[in-house]
Motif scaffolding. Structure first.
Motif, PDB file in Angstrom:
ATOM      1  N   VAL A  27       0.993  -1.256  -0.227  1.00 33.85           N
ATOM      2  CA  VAL A  27      -0.081   0.320  -0.111  1.00 33.85           C
ATOM      3  C   VAL A  27       0.689   1.288   0.284  1.00 33.85           C
ATOM      4  O   VAL A  27       1.622   1.185   1.434  1.00 33.85           O
ATOM      5  N   SER A  28       0.805   1.884  -1.459  1.00 34.73           N
ATOM      6  CA  SER A  28       1.662   3.250  -1.405  1.00 34.73           C
ATOM      7  C   SER A  28       0.788   4.377  -1.339  1.00 34.73           C
ATOM      8  O   SER A  28      -0.128   4.421  -2.335  1.00 34.73           O
ATOM      9  N   PHE A  34       6.181   7.849 -11.800  1.00 37.16           N
ATOM     10  CA  PHE A  34       7.177   7.017 -11.345  1.00 37.16           C
ATOM     11  C   PHE A  34       7.428   6.214 -10.510  1.00 37.16           C
ATOM     12  O   PHE A  34       8.409   5.134 -10.659  1.00 37.16           O
ATOM     13  N   ASP A  35       6.313   6.234  -9.794  1.00 36.33           N
ATOM     14  CA  ASP A  35       5.986   4.771  -8.229  1.00 36.33           C
ATOM     15  C   ASP A  35       6.043   3.391  -8.603  1.00 36.33           C
ATOM     16  O   ASP A  35       6.545   3.132  -7.984  1.00 36.33           O
ATOM     17  N   ILE A  36       5.715   3.853 -10.052  1.00 41.39           N
ATOM     18  CA  ILE A  36       5.544   2.809 -10.761  1.00 41.39           C
ATOM     19  C   ILE A  36       6.652   1.395 -10.619  1.00 41.39           C
ATOM     20  O   ILE A  36       6.922   0.545 -10.212  1.00 41.39           O
ATOM     21  N   PRO A  37       7.721   1.932 -12.143  1.00 38.92           N
ATOM     22  CA  PRO A  37       9.160   1.820 -11.977  1.00 38.92           C
ATOM     23  C   PRO A  37      10.166   1.661 -10.658  1.00 38.92           C
ATOM     24  O   PRO A  37      10.983   0.844  -9.903  1.00 38.92           O
ATOM     25  N   LEU A  38       9.778   2.612  -9.207  1.00 38.64           N
ATOM     26  CA  LEU A  38      10.600   2.734  -8.347  1.00 38.64           C
ATOM     27  C   LEU A  38       9.819   0.975  -7.227  1.00 38.64           C
ATOM     28  O   LEU A  38      11.011   0.507  -6.970  1.00 38.64           O
ATOM     29  N   PRO A  75       3.232  -1.415   4.341  1.00 43.97           N
ATOM     30  CA  PRO A  75       2.842  -0.335   3.493  1.00 43.97           C
ATOM     31  C   PRO A  75       4.122   0.444   3.105  1.00 43.97           C
ATOM     32  O   PRO A  75       5.788   0.108   3.507  1.00 43.97           O
ATOM     33  N   VAL A  76       4.344   1.847   2.099  1.00 43.66           N
ATOM     34  CA  VAL A  76       5.616   2.145   1.874  1.00 43.66           C
ATOM     35  C   VAL A  76       4.864   3.534   1.433  1.00 43.66           C
ATOM     36  O   VAL A  76       3.693   3.670   0.651  1.00 43.66           O
ATOM     37  N   THR A  77       6.128   5.064   1.619  1.00 49.27           N
ATOM     38  CA  THR A  77       6.565   6.219   1.778  1.00 49.27           C
ATOM     39  C   THR A  77       6.845   6.132   0.565  1.00 49.27           C
ATOM     40  O   THR A  77       8.328   5.526   0.170  1.00 49.27           O
ATOM     41  N   ILE A  78       6.865   7.194  -0.689  1.00 54.17           N
ATOM     42  CA  ILE A  78       7.361   7.382  -1.314  1.00 54.17           C
ATOM     43  C   ILE A  78       7.077   9.011  -1.363  1.00 54.17           C
ATOM     44  O   ILE A  78       6.684   9.637  -0.896  1.00 54.17           O
ATOM     45  N   LEU A  95      14.686  11.035  -5.401  1.00 51.05           N
ATOM     46  CA  LEU A  95      13.335  10.331  -4.805  1.00 51.05           C
ATOM     47  C   LEU A  95      13.707   8.550  -3.903  1.00 51.05           C
ATOM     48  O   LEU A  95      14.815   8.388  -3.984  1.00 51.05           O
ATOM     49  N   THR A  96      12.781   8.862  -2.980  1.00 53.07           N
ATOM     50  CA  THR A  96      12.839   8.112  -2.064  1.00 53.07           C
ATOM     51  C   THR A  96      11.689   7.080  -2.473  1.00 53.07           C
ATOM     52  O   THR A  96      10.801   7.346  -1.899  1.00 53.07           O
TER      53      THR A  96
END
Length: 247
Positions: A82-83, A89-93, A192-195, A215-216
């Protein structure tokens, strides 16, 4: 300094898009070969390489990345990732960093055609395409997707905000998709994921792109579905996702 960066962003954006489009065009036939000659495993290998190349394209903009994960994620069970959502570009990350967990995405049905490589992957890579305006299509599709993830020990990636944040601030989380996944993949582990900072790539729209960004992606502490009531679980996920968002 901001004005100078903006000036440089124009030629650098042109270079980036040349590499970006070329990557999509090259990997479209490679995906076809992977699917038809090597099957699911070969196609997944092609997709992993494509996502790495898409991230490398961002180096033309002076973009760098870092990943943080203090938690050991199991490889022998399904995950529900869950992000927050800031840009495409969240997707390739996520795809590249969590590739060993075989991430599959929930995408709007419009992306299933018209985009080289992207549309082909969405149709043939085990992802699910939903019509968000049509519950009669989306609910059964998500239910089937949840069972598919559970059966094959894949990972489902969901952006509960639905649409991308334009300024990095998190939007309201829609609970429906998560509830359906909880019901159909109850043994999955929620991750859980944070971008951060990917929204700055498209701060001015698709052209020019933001430059010189870092980007992190940070993996937060996983959560067991069965340990919490649904509403408490949803709130706990939201708090962990947004806990380290920086705007």
């Amino acid at each position: 300094m901001g004005a100078i960066k903006r000036i440089f962003s124009y030629p650098l954006s042109v270079i980036f898009y040349l590499f970006f489009v070329l990557t999509l065009l090259i990997f479209h036939p490679l995906q076809w070969l992977g699917v038809h000659l090597g099957g699911t495993k070969a196609h997944r290998g092609v997709i992993n390489l494509m996502n790495l190349c898409l991230l490398r394209c961002l180096h033309a903009l002076g973009v760098t990345f870092s990943f943080k994960n203090d938690h050991k994620l199991p490889k022998d069970r399904s995950l529900i990732i869950v992000s927050n959502h800031q840009s495409m570009f969240d997707i390739p990350l996520i795809s590249w960093y969590l590739r060993r967990h075989k991430p599959k995405f929930i995408s709007k049905i419009e992306l299933g055609k018209g985009m080289p490589s992207v549309s082909y992957n969405l149709r043939h890579g085990g992802h699910v395409l939903i019509d968000r305006k049509n519950p009669k299509q989306s609910v059964p599709a998500l239910s089937k997707f949840g069972r598919f993830i559970a059966k094959n020990k894949y990972s489902a990636v969901i952006f509960p905000e639905g649409t991308r944040s334009r300024d990095g601030n998190p939007k309201e989380f829609a609970p429906t998709g998560l509830k359906i996944l909880f019901k159909n993949a109850p043994e999955a582990l929620v991750v859980p994921v944070t971008i951060n900072n990917s929204w700055k790539l498209v701060k001015y729209g698709n052209f020019p792109m933001g430059i010189g960004l870092h980007l992190t992606l940070e993996v937060q502490e996983p959560i067991e579905i069965k340990e919490f009531e649904t509403q408490e679980l949803l709130e706990k996920i939201r708090k962990r996702v947004i806990s380290t968002i920086k705007t």
